[in-house]
Design a protein around this motif. Structure first.
Motif, PDB file in Angstrom:
ATOM      1  N   ARG A  89     128.449  30.272  16.640  1.00 12.40           N
ATOM      2  CA  ARG A  89     127.661  29.041  16.851  1.00 12.40           C
ATOM      3  C   ARG A  89     127.566  28.809  18.350  1.00 12.40           C
ATOM      4  O   ARG A  89     128.553  28.951  19.061  1.00 12.40           O
ATOM      5  CB  ARG A  89     128.294  27.836  16.154  1.00 12.40           C
ATOM      6  CG  ARG A  89     128.146  27.881  14.637  1.00 12.40           C
ATOM      7  CD  ARG A  89     128.779  26.649  14.005  1.00 12.40           C
ATOM      8  NE  ARG A  89     128.829  26.765  12.574  1.00 12.40           N
ATOM      9  CZ  ARG A  89     127.920  26.255  11.731  1.00 12.40           C
ATOM     10  NH1 ARG A  89     126.897  25.569  12.192  1.00 12.40           N
ATOM     11  NH2 ARG A  89     128.045  26.427  10.429  1.00 12.40           N
ATOM     12  N   HIS A 129     125.213  20.336  26.612  1.00  9.68           N
ATOM     13  CA  HIS A 129     124.713  18.974  26.435  1.00  9.68           C
ATOM     14  C   HIS A 129     124.568  18.311  27.800  1.00  9.68           C
ATOM     15  O   HIS A 129     125.391  18.533  28.684  1.00  9.68           O
ATOM     16  CB  HIS A 129     125.674  18.156  25.561  1.00  9.68           C
ATOM     17  CG  HIS A 129     126.039  18.852  24.286  1.00  9.68           C
ATOM     18  ND1 HIS A 129     125.132  19.060  23.264  1.00  9.68           N
ATOM     19  CD2 HIS A 129     127.198  19.417  23.872  1.00  9.68           C
ATOM     20  CE1 HIS A 129     125.721  19.713  22.281  1.00  9.68           C
ATOM     21  NE2 HIS A 129     126.981  19.942  22.626  1.00  9.68           N
ATOM     22  N   PHE A 145     136.288  19.140  20.191  1.00 13.39           N
ATOM     23  CA  PHE A 145     136.456  20.080  19.093  1.00 13.39           C
ATOM     24  C   PHE A 145     137.925  20.163  18.694  1.00 13.39           C
ATOM     25  O   PHE A 145     138.815  20.174  19.547  1.00 13.39           O
ATOM     26  CB  PHE A 145     136.019  21.490  19.508  1.00 13.39           C
ATOM     27  CG  PHE A 145     134.547  21.649  19.745  1.00 13.39           C
ATOM     28  CD1 PHE A 145     133.642  21.598  18.690  1.00 13.39           C
ATOM     29  CD2 PHE A 145     134.063  21.874  21.023  1.00 13.39           C
ATOM     30  CE1 PHE A 145     132.278  21.771  18.902  1.00 13.39           C
ATOM     31  CE2 PHE A 145     132.701  22.045  21.248  1.00 13.39           C
ATOM     32  CZ  PHE A 145     131.815  21.988  20.192  1.00 13.39           C
ATOM     33  N   TYR A 181     124.471  12.081  17.366  1.00 19.51           N
ATOM     34  CA  TYR A 181     123.491  13.159  17.221  1.00 19.51           C
ATOM     35  C   TYR A 181     122.113  12.556  16.973  1.00 19.51           C
ATOM     36  O   TYR A 181     121.929  11.782  16.033  1.00 19.51           O
ATOM     37  CB  TYR A 181     123.894  14.072  16.053  1.00 19.51           C
ATOM     38  CG  TYR A 181     122.928  15.209  15.804  1.00 19.51           C
ATOM     39  CD1 TYR A 181     122.992  16.369  16.555  1.00 19.51           C
ATOM     40  CD2 TYR A 181     121.949  15.110  14.827  1.00 19.51           C
ATOM     41  CE1 TYR A 181     122.106  17.412  16.329  1.00 19.51           C
ATOM     42  CE2 TYR A 181     121.058  16.155  14.589  1.00 19.51           C
ATOM     43  CZ  TYR A 181     121.152  17.299  15.356  1.00 19.51           C
ATOM     44  OH  TYR A 181     120.288  18.334  15.134  1.00 19.51           O
ATOM     45  N   GLU A 241     120.780  18.679  23.429  1.00 18.86           N
ATOM     46  CA  GLU A 241     121.315  20.012  23.183  1.00 18.86           C
ATOM     47  C   GLU A 241     120.410  21.053  23.846  1.00 18.86           C
ATOM     48  O   GLU A 241     119.216  21.071  23.587  1.00 18.86           O
ATOM     49  CB  GLU A 241     121.339  20.250  21.682  1.00 18.86           C
ATOM     50  CG  GLU A 241     122.205  21.365  21.197  1.00 18.86           C
ATOM     51  CD  GLU A 241     122.297  21.252  19.679  1.00 18.86           C
ATOM     52  OE1 GLU A 241     123.383  20.974  19.182  1.00 18.86           O
ATOM     53  OE2 GLU A 241     121.255  21.408  19.017  1.00 18.86           O
ATOM     54  N   ARG A 258     119.976  24.984  23.734  1.00 19.56           N
ATOM     55  CA  ARG A 258     120.453  26.076  22.876  1.00 19.56           C
ATOM     56  C   ARG A 258     120.111  27.415  23.522  1.00 19.56           C
ATOM     57  O   ARG A 258     118.959  27.649  23.861  1.00 19.56           O
ATOM     58  CB  ARG A 258     119.819  25.972  21.479  1.00 19.56           C
ATOM     59  CG  ARG A 258     120.186  24.679  20.769  1.00 19.56           C
ATOM     60  CD  ARG A 258     119.461  24.539  19.446  1.00 19.56           C
ATOM     61  NE  ARG A 258     120.063  25.317  18.386  1.00 19.56           N
ATOM     62  CZ  ARG A 258     120.981  24.871  17.530  1.00 19.56           C
ATOM     63  NH1 ARG A 258     121.406  23.625  17.610  1.00 19.56           N
ATOM     64  NH2 ARG A 258     121.456  25.653  16.588  1.00 19.56           N
TER      65      ARG A 258
END
Ligand SMILES: Cc1cn([C@H]2C[C@H](O)[C@@H](COP(=O)(O)OP(=O)(O)O[C@H]3O[C@@H](C)C(=O)[C@@H](O)[C@H]3O)O2)c(=O)[nH]c1=O
Length: 160
Positions: A58, A63, A70, A136, A147, A149
Motif C-alpha cells: 500500500r 499527505h 499507524f 478523510y 493524498e 499517490r
C-alpha cells in the motif's frame, strides 16, 4: 542531488514507538494511542483498519496536511519505508526502513510531506490500524482527499 539518491537514516519528525502487548490466559491487550502521549496537533480525528494480503504493497503516499498514526500489531508483519521529501527538512533525502507487526508491534507516526508505504511480508494477511489527525475527504466526505499517490507513477523515486 539526484532525486533517487536517498541515504538511509532516521527522519526528523517521524516517531517510532514499541507497543506493549499485555498477555494473559485470554489473549492480549494493547493500547494504540493516548492523548496524554501525543502532542495536541496530531490528536486523531478518525481511525480505520485495513488488511493487506501477503506480498502486497500500500502506497507510497504522502499527505500535505495529515499526520498518520499507524499501529502495526499483527496479525502479519510489514516492511515500512519512509522517504523525507521535505526540502526544508534537516533530514531531506533520508530513507527510513522499519519492520513492524506481530513479531515487533510498533506505532509509527508519519508527519505531512514524508512519503510512506508498506509491504505485507507475511506470514498471512496483515492488519494495519491508522488514526490520522485529519478527516478523510473532510467533513461529511465532501472535500478533497489529502493524498499524493505514487504507486502508479513509473518514474517515482519511491520504490518499496
Ligand atoms: C484511507 C481511507 C480510504 N477510504 C476508502 C477509499 C477507497 O474506496 C478505499 C481504499 O482506500 P485507499 O485506496 O486510499 O487505501 P490505501 O491505499 O490503503 O490508503 C492508505 O495508504 C496508506 C499507505 C496511507 O498513507 C494512508 O494514509 C492511506 O492513504 O477505502 C475511506 O473510506 N476512508 C479512509 O480513511
Amino acid at each position: 542531488m539526484e532525486k533517487n539518491s536517498f541515504i538511509d537514516g532516521i527522519i526528523d519528525g517521524v516517531i517510532v514507538r514499541d507497543l506493549k502487548k499485555f498477555l494473559d490466559e485470554r489473549g492480549w491487550l494493547c493500547e494504540l494511542y493516548r492523548h496524554d502521549e501525543l502532542y495536541y496537533e496530531i490528536h486523531p480525528q478518525m481511525a480505520y483498519a485495513s488488511m493487506t494480503n501477503p506480498g502486497i504493497t500500500r502506497g507510497p503516499h504522502a499527505h500535505k496536511e495529515q499526520t498518520d498514526i499507524f499501529c502495526f500489531i499483527g496479525p502479519g508483519n510489514f516492511k515500512v519505508v519512509l522517504w523525507d521529501n521535505r526540502s526544508h527538512s534537516e533530514t531531506y533525502m533520508t530513507r527510513q526502513i522499519i519492520f513492524a507487526g506481530q513479531d515487533s508491534p510498533k506505532m509509527i507516526i508519519v508527519p505531512p510531506g514524508v512519503v510512506h508505504g508498506y509491504k505485507s511480508i507475511g506470514p498471512g494477511p496483515g492488519l494495519v490500524f491508522n488514526a490520522p489527525n485529519k478527516l478523510y475527504a473532510g467533513e461529511g466526505k465532501r472535500g478533497p482527499v489529502d493524498e499524493i499517490r505514487y504507486e502508479n507513477d513509473p518514474n517515482s523515486p519511491f520504490k518499496l
